[in-house]
Design an enzyme around this catalytic site. Sequence first.
Site, PDB file in Angstrom:
ATOM      1  CB  ALA A   1      24.177 -34.334 -31.491  1.00 24.17           C
ATOM      2  CB  THR A   2      28.606 -32.012 -29.230  1.00 23.99           C
ATOM      3  OG1 THR A   2      27.801 -30.654 -29.437  1.00 23.99           O
ATOM      4  CG2 THR A   2      30.222 -31.650 -29.450  1.00 23.99           C
TER       5      THR A   2
ATOM      6  CG  ASN B   1      22.057 -26.005 -36.978  1.00 25.00           C
ATOM      7  OD1 ASN B   1      22.369 -26.678 -37.991  1.00 25.00           O
ATOM      8  ND2 ASN B   1      22.410 -25.038 -36.368  1.00 25.00           N
TER       9      ASN B   1
ATOM     10  CD  GLN C   1      17.868 -28.594 -34.688  1.00 25.85           C
ATOM     11  OE1 GLN C   1      16.586 -28.475 -34.514  1.00 25.85           O
ATOM     12  NE2 GLN C   1      18.689 -28.170 -33.692  1.00 25.85           N
TER      13      GLN C   1
ATOM     14  CB  SER D   1      20.932 -34.368 -29.331  1.00 23.91           C
ATOM     15  OG  SER D   1      21.005 -33.474 -28.092  1.00 23.91           O
ATOM     16  CB  ALA D   2      17.829 -36.700 -25.043  1.00 20.91           C
TER      17      ALA D   2
ATOM     18  CB  THR E   1      28.539 -45.091 -15.201  1.00 23.02           C
ATOM     19  OG1 THR E   1      29.897 -45.875 -14.424  1.00 23.02           O
ATOM     20  CG2 THR E   1      27.339 -45.924 -14.573  1.00 23.02           C
TER      21      THR E   1
ATOM     22  CB  CYS F   1      26.924 -23.493 -30.052  1.00 23.73           C
ATOM     23  SG  CYS F   1      26.137 -24.519 -31.511  1.00 23.73           S
TER      24      CYS F   1
HETATM   25  N1  PLP Z   1      23.795 -30.976 -34.470  1.00 22.09           N
HETATM   26  C1  PLP Z   1      22.945 -30.085 -34.885  1.00 22.09           C
HETATM   27  C2  PLP Z   1      22.216 -30.130 -36.272  1.00 22.09           C
HETATM   28  C3  PLP Z   1      22.560 -29.247 -33.909  1.00 22.09           C
HETATM   29  O1  PLP Z   1      21.600 -28.391 -34.077  1.00 22.09           O
HETATM   30  C4  PLP Z   1      23.085 -29.203 -32.501  1.00 22.09           C
HETATM   31  C5  PLP Z   1      22.743 -28.497 -31.517  1.00 22.09           C
HETATM   32  O2  PLP Z   1      22.351 -27.274 -31.520  1.00 22.09           O
HETATM   33  C6  PLP Z   1      24.033 -30.286 -32.240  1.00 22.09           C
HETATM   34  C7  PLP Z   1      24.446 -31.248 -33.358  1.00 22.09           C
HETATM   35  C8  PLP Z   1      24.713 -30.409 -30.799  1.00 22.09           C
HETATM   36  O3  PLP Z   1      23.946 -31.185 -30.013  1.00 22.09           O
HETATM   37  P1  PLP Z   1      24.120 -31.121 -28.592  1.00 22.09           P
HETATM   38  O4  PLP Z   1      23.741 -30.190 -27.860  1.00 22.09           O
HETATM   39  O5  PLP Z   1      23.376 -32.391 -28.069  1.00 22.09           O
HETATM   40  O6  PLP Z   1      25.856 -31.472 -28.412  1.00 22.09           O
END
Ligand code: PLP
Length: 375
Positions: free
Chosen positions: A70-71, A148, A176, A195-196, A233, A321
């Site tokens: 997701a980032t 989150n 989330q 995000s998986a 890839t 994070c």
């Molecule tokens: N967006 C939200 C709402 C999240 O909670 C997180 C991870 O904590 C992310 C994005 C980032 O996800 P990823 O770890 O897949 O980069």
Amino acid sequence: MSGYFDHNATTPMHPAAREAWVTATERFWHNPSSLYREAAAAKERLEHARERLSELLGCEPGRVVFTSGATESNQAFLRAMAAKLPTDARVLTSSIEHPSVRTPLRLCFPGRVDEVRSLPDTTLDMRDFHCVLGEHKPALVTMMTANNECGTLLPWRDIAAACRARNIPFHTDATQWLGKLPAHQLGECDYVSGSAHKFGGPKGCGFLVLKAEDEALCLQGGGPQESGHRAGTENYASIEAMVTALEAVTPELDETAKVQGTRRDAFAAHVCQGIPGTRIVAQGALRLWNTVMFVMPRHDNRKWLARLSQQGFSISTGSACSSGSEGASQVMQAIGATPDEMRRVLRISGGWDTAAPDWSGLADAMLQVWRSLEA
Ligand code: PLP
């Protein structure tokens, strides 16, 4: 018995996902872009995984672009939109977004980001939303689906409809929400990040849903993969595991939400009763069934964390994070909390299999830690 209560940070691999990953790695490890028979088999399975995911999300397969998480989806999307939109384009967002949205917004749209106010219960002030939408005429709206830290749900279908009515593209970070609540209407949003590893899939794998399959939006150049939207890839084994995980948890969602929501509420009531002065952030708001965010009456959250960890319980002080940095809770800042309150925040997030004794075990441990800190 499990003491893991940090599922909003990451989740263990779902057994079905692990099995799918191993099979894919052993049998379909070839490069899907190569031209021999084995590569074609990998490509075919990759495209099948895309179709299965698009079915779960309620969108066309061609709108799904696989990413590393997701980032990447959030950042690459916002960067690509900034490059595409006029240089004076404004963006509308919420005040409780994840840093992977907030940081690129600040960098890509300097001085051109408007935030909708959060109400004291952390929900979006919808009056303010409609007002700002009309006044500032944003060229893009990005708002998360579920938060989150405290689990608050945003009315993303209403937001999507309001944006659609004004022809404004709408992106949602559904990280989330996915795996916790039904996903089949997410395709109504123009852009969706996922995000998986937040729903039983592997780390380093995710996706971005685009508005249209033929959209000229390049997240990462340098190769023809993902129909030119994202070079590199494809990680087929992880993609297969991600889709398998979402397929595995989806049929149980209603039951899980009911059972786990009741356990979570009983746990929270137990803690509030045993530790007078404990507050639940977003208590009255619609929230994810697995999450509770406390403001404890006393003692630094790092002390709570360390002592609970000694007893075998893993919890968090906010978003994973940023849990290493001071006063990091975005939600607490958004609702105008004091720095002292922010230092007393604890985030508990259970999982799909968290058993009743796990929840009561954590409540007992918190009461014990409270007594030891007070002594
Ligand atoms: N967006 C939200 C709402 C999240 O909670 C997180 C991870 O904590 C992310 C994005 C980032 O996800 P990823 O770890 O897949 O980069």
